[in-house]
Scaffold this active site. Structure first.
Site, PDB file in Angstrom:
ATOM      1  N   TYR A 162      53.494  76.573  76.288  1.00 46.91           N
ATOM      2  CA  TYR A 162      54.268  77.404  75.411  1.00 46.91           C
ATOM      3  C   TYR A 162      55.036  76.125  74.910  1.00 46.91           C
ATOM      4  O   TYR A 162      55.415  75.372  73.569  1.00 46.91           O
ATOM      5  CB  TYR A 162      54.933  78.261  74.880  1.00 46.91           C
ATOM      6  CG  TYR A 162      55.859  78.819  73.862  1.00 46.91           C
ATOM      7  CD1 TYR A 162      55.840  79.473  72.867  1.00 46.91           C
ATOM      8  CD2 TYR A 162      57.515  78.686  74.030  1.00 46.91           C
ATOM      9  CE1 TYR A 162      56.243  79.966  72.185  1.00 46.91           C
ATOM     10  CE2 TYR A 162      58.205  79.173  73.895  1.00 46.91           C
ATOM     11  CZ  TYR A 162      58.237  79.071  72.056  1.00 46.91           C
ATOM     12  OH  TYR A 162      58.767  79.215  70.789  1.00 46.91           O
ATOM     13  N   LYS A 166      55.993  73.021  72.416  1.00 46.18           N
ATOM     14  CA  LYS A 166      56.969  73.091  71.320  1.00 46.18           C
ATOM     15  C   LYS A 166      57.448  71.232  71.408  1.00 46.18           C
ATOM     16  O   LYS A 166      58.040  70.986  70.386  1.00 46.18           O
ATOM     17  CB  LYS A 166      57.675  73.983  71.449  1.00 46.18           C
ATOM     18  CG  LYS A 166      57.977  75.477  71.478  1.00 46.18           C
ATOM     19  CD  LYS A 166      58.501  75.326  69.694  1.00 46.18           C
ATOM     20  CE  LYS A 166      58.109  76.771  68.784  1.00 46.18           C
ATOM     21  NZ  LYS A 166      58.851  77.254  67.690  1.00 46.18           N
TER      22      LYS A 166
HETATM   23  N1  NAP Z   1      62.436  84.426  68.995  1.00 39.72           N
HETATM   24  C1  NAP Z   1      62.904  84.045  70.011  1.00 39.72           C
HETATM   25  O1  NAP Z   1      63.370  84.127  71.521  1.00 39.72           O
HETATM   26  C2  NAP Z   1      62.099  82.252  69.857  1.00 39.72           C
HETATM   27  C3  NAP Z   1      63.100  81.256  70.295  1.00 39.72           C
HETATM   28  C4  NAP Z   1      63.145  79.497  70.049  1.00 39.72           C
HETATM   29  C5  NAP Z   1      61.957  79.550  68.712  1.00 39.72           C
HETATM   30  N2  NAP Z   1      61.361  80.468  68.510  1.00 39.72           N
HETATM   31  C6  NAP Z   1      60.357  80.398  67.693  1.00 39.72           C
HETATM   32  O2  NAP Z   1      61.273  80.904  66.303  1.00 39.72           O
HETATM   33  C7  NAP Z   1      59.716  81.152  65.266  1.00 39.72           C
HETATM   34  C8  NAP Z   1      59.946  82.535  64.481  1.00 39.72           C
HETATM   35  O3  NAP Z   1      59.815  83.516  65.955  1.00 39.72           O
HETATM   36  P1  NAP Z   1      60.623  85.025  65.619  1.00 39.72           P
HETATM   37  O4  NAP Z   1      61.096  85.117  66.764  1.00 39.72           O
HETATM   38  O5  NAP Z   1      60.782  84.938  64.024  1.00 39.72           O
HETATM   39  O6  NAP Z   1      59.345  86.118  66.242  1.00 39.72           O
HETATM   40  P2  NAP Z   1      58.103  86.809  65.115  1.00 39.72           P
HETATM   41  O7  NAP Z   1      58.936  87.186  64.148  1.00 39.72           O
HETATM   42  O8  NAP Z   1      56.954  86.910  66.575  1.00 39.72           O
HETATM   43  O9  NAP Z   1      57.546  85.553  64.054  1.00 39.72           O
HETATM   44  C9  NAP Z   1      56.334  84.509  64.415  1.00 39.72           C
HETATM   45  C10 NAP Z   1      55.343  84.458  63.181  1.00 39.72           C
HETATM   46  O10 NAP Z   1      54.756  83.675  63.628  1.00 39.72           O
HETATM   47  C11 NAP Z   1      53.071  84.146  62.770  1.00 39.72           C
HETATM   48  N3  NAP Z   1      51.710  83.765  63.361  1.00 39.72           N
HETATM   49  C12 NAP Z   1      51.502  83.623  64.385  1.00 39.72           C
HETATM   50  N4  NAP Z   1      50.258  82.587  64.698  1.00 39.72           N
HETATM   51  C13 NAP Z   1      50.102  82.761  63.613  1.00 39.72           C
HETATM   52  C14 NAP Z   1      48.385  82.684  63.174  1.00 39.72           C
HETATM   53  N5  NAP Z   1      47.836  82.440  63.801  1.00 39.72           N
HETATM   54  N6  NAP Z   1      48.550  81.908  61.548  1.00 39.72           N
HETATM   55  C15 NAP Z   1      49.719  82.585  60.915  1.00 39.72           C
HETATM   56  N7  NAP Z   1      50.713  82.622  61.420  1.00 39.72           N
HETATM   57  C16 NAP Z   1      50.869  82.871  62.214  1.00 39.72           C
HETATM   58  C17 NAP Z   1      53.614  85.325  62.885  1.00 39.72           C
HETATM   59  O11 NAP Z   1      52.183  86.346  62.358  1.00 39.72           O
HETATM   60  P3  NAP Z   1      52.105  87.448  62.306  1.00 39.72           P
HETATM   61  O12 NAP Z   1      53.133  88.754  62.182  1.00 39.72           O
HETATM   62  O13 NAP Z   1      50.538  87.606  61.936  1.00 39.72           O
HETATM   63  O14 NAP Z   1      51.989  87.805  63.747  1.00 39.72           O
HETATM   64  C18 NAP Z   1      54.915  85.747  62.887  1.00 39.72           C
HETATM   65  O15 NAP Z   1      55.081  85.733  60.976  1.00 39.72           O
HETATM   66  C19 NAP Z   1      58.807  80.969  66.285  1.00 39.72           C
HETATM   67  O16 NAP Z   1      58.288  79.933  65.929  1.00 39.72           O
HETATM   68  C20 NAP Z   1      59.203  80.739  67.325  1.00 39.72           C
HETATM   69  O17 NAP Z   1      58.594  80.307  68.262  1.00 39.72           O
HETATM   70  C21 NAP Z   1      61.998  81.703  68.580  1.00 39.72           C
END
Ligand code: NAP
Length: 256
Positions: A162, A166
């Protein structure tokens, strides 16, 4: 278009069920944005997101539509732009919030899973971002937000699949922003630490953990000021700034 307060009329949220993405969209809806397109795989979850965004909107005639988009599907970058640009008169503000953490221990023993994590988080997402950027470049304005992570600033042994995806995404988006400097298109790279969302619900919260609301607040502040990047919380930027320069032998002793 944007109003004098830098509020966009039309927003594309890629990752329409993302907890962080939806909070950013809700913050824009509270400011007066009236037209949203949510793109993602889970139409039911995105309909719930659409209802949540509509319920806080302050502008008149709010409309939120959902479109299917799977990052890893063949030529998905093309379909995304075609549908989004038909739904929206102009794409003013695009948020790229898709991502998948994977399971490092399992993924590093499975080339197919490794490939999938690299594709979702970087290699198949980058063309979609570029396609939207080129579209904005032709329209002469636009704001792109890319959800990166501190995990990509110094990639750690504990989540190097991951993290390396990123890192690629972060470098791509930062340089894309540079390439668009004279085109009226801004790119803001958002680098959260640990955020309490469904992506991390199975994990113990890390120090300096934050919330989707805080990420949304920092994102809007960064795009208001047209900053190229932002750490959330800002303190994590200081921590990672030191950590990234630690000698390898010392960094190895830090247990994460
Ligand atoms: N949470 C953290 O600690 C954190 C920290 C740093 C960065 N981020 C980044 O912030 C962003 C948002 O994350 P979040 O925390 O809001 O997590 P989240 O609620 O799990 O959101 C992730 C999103 O990615 C979508 N997704 C995954 N695989 C996909 C695919 N093949 N095609 C289309 N959509 C897909 C999911 O859709 P589905 O509902 O269909 O699975 C969901 O809408 C991500 O880029 C994550 O890497 C998160």
């Amino acid at each position: 278009m944007f109003d004098a307060m830098h509020t966009p009329d039309n927003v594309l949220l890629v990752g329409g069920s993302s907890d962080i993405g939806v909070e950013i969209a809700k913050s824009l809806a509270r400011r007066g944005t009236t037209r949203f397109v949510l793109a993602g795989r889970d139409l039911e979850a995105m309909q719930r997101s659409a209802n949540a965004i509509s319920s806080v909107a302050t502008g008149e005639g709010v409309s939120v539509s959902v479109i299917f988009y799977d990052v890893v599907a063949e030529k998905s970058y093309q379909a995304l732009l075609e549908v989004a640009s038909t739904e929206l008169e102009t794409i003013d503000y695009a948020i790229f919030a898709t991502g998948a953490l994977g399971d490092q221990d399992e993924d590093e023993n499975s080339p197919a899973s490794t490939l999938e994590i690299l594709e979702i988080n970087f290699s198949k997402l980058a063309p979609a971002i570029l396609n939207v950027a080129n579209h904005m470049s032709k329209q002469g304005f636009g704001q792109i937000v890319v959800l990166s992570s501190v995990a990509g600033i110094r990639v750690r042994r504990s989540n190097f699949i991951y993290g390396s995806a990123k890192a690629g995404l972060d470098g791509f988006a930062m340089a894309l922003g540079e390439s668009l400097i004279d085109k009226g298109v801004k790119v803001t790279v958002v680098r959260p630490g640990f955020v309490k969302t469904k992506m991390t619900s199975h994990l113990k919260a890390a120090p300096l953990s934050t919330t989707p609301e805080e990420v949304a607040k920092a994102t809007l502040a960064a795009t208001d000021h047209q900053n190229a990047s932002v750490y959330v919380p800002s303190a994590i930027g200081l921590v990672i700034g030191v950590y990234r320069h630690l000698p390898r032998a010392l960094a190895r002793k830090i247990p994460f």
